[in-house]
Motif scaffolding. Structure first.
Motif, PDB file in Angstrom:
ATOM      1  N   CYS A  22       0.871  -1.181   0.000  1.00 16.80           N
ATOM      2  CA  CYS A  22       0.000   0.000   0.000  1.00 16.80           C
ATOM      3  C   CYS A  22       0.902   1.222   0.000  1.00 16.80           C
ATOM      4  CB  CYS A  22      -0.918  -0.012   1.210  1.00 16.80           C
ATOM      5  SG  CYS A  22      -1.858   1.524   1.433  1.00 16.80           S
ATOM      6  N   THR A  23       0.811   1.996  -1.061  1.00 19.32           N
ATOM      7  CA  THR A  23       1.653   3.183  -1.202  1.00 19.32           C
ATOM      8  C   THR A  23       0.803   4.437  -1.068  1.00 19.32           C
ATOM      9  OG1 THR A  23       3.218   2.013  -2.621  1.00 19.32           O
ATOM     10  CG2 THR A  23       3.254   4.415  -2.691  1.00 19.32           C
ATOM     11  N   ALA A  24       1.278   5.342  -0.238  1.00 15.30           N
ATOM     12  CA  ALA A  24       0.567   6.594   0.010  1.00 15.30           C
ATOM     13  C   ALA A  24       1.183   7.728  -0.803  1.00 15.30           C
ATOM     14  CB  ALA A  24       0.626   6.937   1.493  1.00 15.30           C
ATOM     15  N   SER A  25       0.332   8.575  -1.295  1.00 15.24           N
ATOM     16  CA  SER A  25       0.776   9.784  -1.965  1.00 15.24           C
ATOM     17  C   SER A  25       0.040  10.975  -1.382  1.00 15.24           C
ATOM     18  CB  SER A  25       0.537   9.706  -3.481  1.00 15.24           C
ATOM     19  OG  SER A  25      -0.840   9.558  -3.758  1.00 15.24           O
ATOM     20  N   GLY A  26       0.629  12.137  -1.523  1.00 13.90           N
ATOM     21  CA  GLY A  26      -0.010  13.337  -1.014  1.00 13.90           C
ATOM     22  C   GLY A  26       0.300  13.638   0.440  1.00 13.90           C
ATOM     23  N   ARG A  27       1.127  12.787   1.030  1.00 15.78           N
ATOM     24  CA  ARG A  27       1.452  12.987   2.441  1.00 15.78           C
ATOM     25  C   ARG A  27       2.668  12.142   2.783  1.00 15.78           C
ATOM     26  NH1 ARG A  27      -1.023  14.571   7.245  1.00 15.78           N
ATOM     27  NH2 ARG A  27      -0.283  13.459   9.095  1.00 15.78           N
ATOM     28  N   ILE A  28       3.533  12.680   3.612  1.00 13.24           N
ATOM     29  CA  ILE A  28       4.644  11.885   4.142  1.00 13.24           C
ATOM     30  C   ILE A  28       4.127  11.193   5.378  1.00 13.24           C
ATOM     31  CG2 ILE A  28       6.999  11.924   5.034  1.00 13.24           C
ATOM     32  CD1 ILE A  28       6.718  12.736   2.102  1.00 13.24           C
ATOM     33  N   PHE A  29       4.061   9.870   5.359  1.00 12.45           N
ATOM     34  CA  PHE A  29       3.305   9.168   6.383  1.00 12.45           C
ATOM     35  C   PHE A  29       4.150   8.622   7.527  1.00 12.45           C
ATOM     36  CE2 PHE A  29       2.972   4.480   4.669  1.00 12.45           C
ATOM     37  CZ  PHE A  29       4.333   4.307   4.824  1.00 12.45           C
ATOM     38  N   SER A  30       5.379   9.081   7.635  1.00 14.22           N
ATOM     39  CA  SER A  30       6.274   8.506   8.627  1.00 14.22           C
ATOM     40  C   SER A  30       5.769   8.685  10.057  1.00 14.22           C
ATOM     41  CB  SER A  30       7.675   9.104   8.491  1.00 14.22           C
ATOM     42  OG  SER A  30       7.624  10.509   8.640  1.00 14.22           O
ATOM     43  N   SER A  31       4.892   9.647  10.295  1.00 14.86           N
ATOM     44  CA  SER A  31       4.390   9.866  11.644  1.00 14.86           C
ATOM     45  C   SER A  31       2.951   9.365  11.814  1.00 14.86           C
ATOM     46  CB  SER A  31       4.448  11.351  11.997  1.00 14.86           C
ATOM     47  OG  SER A  31       3.678  12.106  11.085  1.00 14.86           O
ATOM     48  N   ASP A  32       2.450   8.631  10.843  1.00 20.98           N
ATOM     49  CA  ASP A  32       1.070   8.153  10.872  1.00 20.98           C
ATOM     50  C   ASP A  32       0.990   6.672  11.215  1.00 20.98           C
ATOM     51  OD1 ASP A  32       0.418  10.128   7.927  1.00 20.98           O
ATOM     52  OD2 ASP A  32       0.194  10.673  10.044  1.00 20.98           O
ATOM     53  N   PRO A  53       4.177   4.465  13.946  1.00 20.01           N
ATOM     54  CA  PRO A  53       5.320   5.174  13.353  1.00 20.01           C
ATOM     55  C   PRO A  53       6.667   4.640  13.841  1.00 20.01           C
ATOM     56  CG  PRO A  53       3.627   6.735  13.957  1.00 20.01           C
ATOM     57  CD  PRO A  53       3.180   5.392  14.479  1.00 20.01           C
ATOM     58  N   GLY A  54       6.708   4.146  15.058  1.00 17.00           N
ATOM     59  CA  GLY A  54       7.950   3.612  15.597  1.00 17.00           C
ATOM     60  C   GLY A  54       8.220   2.175  15.232  1.00 17.00           C
TER      61      GLY A  54
END
Length: 115
Positions: A22-32, A53-54
């Protein structure tokens, strides 16, 4: 706008393996928080696995020891490695991205376990 695109579903025999992405675009998801859910025919959508995130993970009992969720923040991608697949794993699998304010869903990818 955030978009999630799943891939990797398909037809597999019992005992086989698949890896969903699952690839996300429109947002950097490292903290989600990222999670996988599934919906079998005639049933409600259920939670399958979560990765924080951790990198902390949690699984529904039905998939513990068989499925592994992971994330690659550099690629904005979350994975679900599914091993020892069973008939009852047949479902549409969805990924979900959760922020403090909103949740986003992908369009789903079909996984069919059949002999």
């Amino acid at each position: 706008q955030v978009q999630l695109v799943e891939s990797g579903g398909g037809l597999v025999q019992p005992g086989g393996s698949l890896r969903l992405s699952c690839t996300a675009s429109g947002r950097i998801f490292s903290s989600d928080v990222m999670s996988w859910h599934r919906q079998a025919p005639g049933k409600q959508r259920e939670w399958v696995a979560t990765v924080t995130p951790g990198g902390g993970t949690n699984y529904v009992d039905a998939v513990k020891g068989r499925f592994t969720i992971s994330r690659d923040n550099a690629k904005n991608t979350v994975y679900l490695q599914m091993n020892s697949l069973k008939f009852e794993d047949t479902a549409v699998y969805y990924c979900k991205l959760r922020t403090p304010l909103e949740a986003y869903w992908g369009q789903g990818t079909q996984v069919t376990v059949s002999s």
